[in-house]
Write a protein that holds these residues in place. Structure first.
Motif, mmCIF file in Angstrom:
data_model
loop_
_atom_site.group_PDB
_atom_site.id
_atom_site.type_symbol
_atom_site.label_atom_id
_atom_site.label_comp_id
_atom_site.label_asym_id
_atom_site.label_seq_id
_atom_site.Cartn_x
_atom_site.Cartn_y
_atom_site.Cartn_z
ATOM 1 N N GLU A 1 0.832 -1.205 0.000
ATOM 2 C CA GLU A 1 0.000 0.000 0.000
ATOM 3 C C GLU A 1 0.863 1.250 0.000
ATOM 4 O O GLU A 1 0.560 2.228 -0.677
ATOM 5 N N ARG A 2 1.948 1.214 0.766
ATOM 6 C CA ARG A 2 2.860 2.354 0.819
ATOM 7 C C ARG A 2 3.544 2.547 -0.525
ATOM 8 O O ARG A 2 3.705 3.672 -0.996
ATOM 9 N N ALA A 3 3.937 1.454 -1.155
ATOM 10 C CA ALA A 3 4.582 1.554 -2.467
ATOM 11 C C ALA A 3 3.625 2.139 -3.497
ATOM 12 O O ALA A 3 4.011 2.979 -4.318
ATOM 13 N N PHE A 4 2.357 1.730 -3.436
ATOM 14 C CA PHE A 4 1.372 2.267 -4.378
ATOM 15 C C PHE A 4 1.127 3.753 -4.108
ATOM 16 O O PHE A 4 1.072 4.562 -5.043
ATOM 17 N N ALA A 5 0.997 4.123 -2.839
ATOM 18 C CA ALA A 5 0.792 5.534 -2.495
ATOM 19 C C ALA A 5 1.987 6.374 -2.925
ATOM 20 O O ALA A 5 1.841 7.511 -3.377
ATOM 21 N N ARG A 6 3.184 5.800 -2.810
ATOM 22 C CA ARG A 6 4.396 6.488 -3.248
ATOM 23 C C ARG A 6 4.368 6.707 -4.760
ATOM 24 O O ARG A 6 4.694 7.792 -5.255
#
Length: 139
Positions: free
Chosen positions: A110-115
């Motif tokens: 999720e963090r990678a996608f938000a990034r």
């Protein structure tokens, strides 16, 4: 022969003559610094570094992340965290929405996608994350 004025008048004049120069010099030294501090406060100190410095830091951290491989897991996690912090600062400076990136947990997909979304929004706002030629001058 004693003076005709009372003793307190003489002592007051003596105190004025001895203390006045000290007070005048103290005020002359103190007033400019107080005025300069007020002027600095009224102008306002920028709360963050210039956008150029932030973008340069973001590009440097991005290059280090992509180079990867070398270093321990602690170094990679610290580098990723620093990249995310600078990414948030650049987004705020430009006016890109940071709610998704700020709300996601530190690790995971999720963090990678938000990034990725934040990076895409930055690039659509005109900030080039990957300079042409990899950030080096052409030979």
């Amino acid at each position: 022969m004693a003076g005709t004025s009372p003793l307190w008048v003489g002592l007051t004049i003596y105190a004025l003559v001895t203390l006045a120069p000290t007070l005048i010099f103290w005020a002359a030294l103190r007033v400019p610094s107080v005025l300069a501090a007020r002027r600095r406060r009224s102008v306002g100190v920028p709360s963050r570094p210039p956008i150029e410095d932030l973008v340069a830091d973001l590009r440097r951290l991005r290059r280090n992340l992509r180079a990867g491989g070398s270093g321990s897991r602690v170094r990679r996690v610290a580098l990723q965290s620093a990249y995310d912090d600078v990414l948030l600062e650049v987004c705020e400076a430009v006016g890109v929405d940071t709610a998704r990136l700020a709300a996601t947990p530190e690790q995971g997909s999720e963090r990678a996608f938000a990034r990725l979304v934040a990076e895409a929004d930055l690039e659509s706002s005109g900030i080039e994350l990957d300079q042409a030629g990899g950030g080096r001058a052409a030979a």
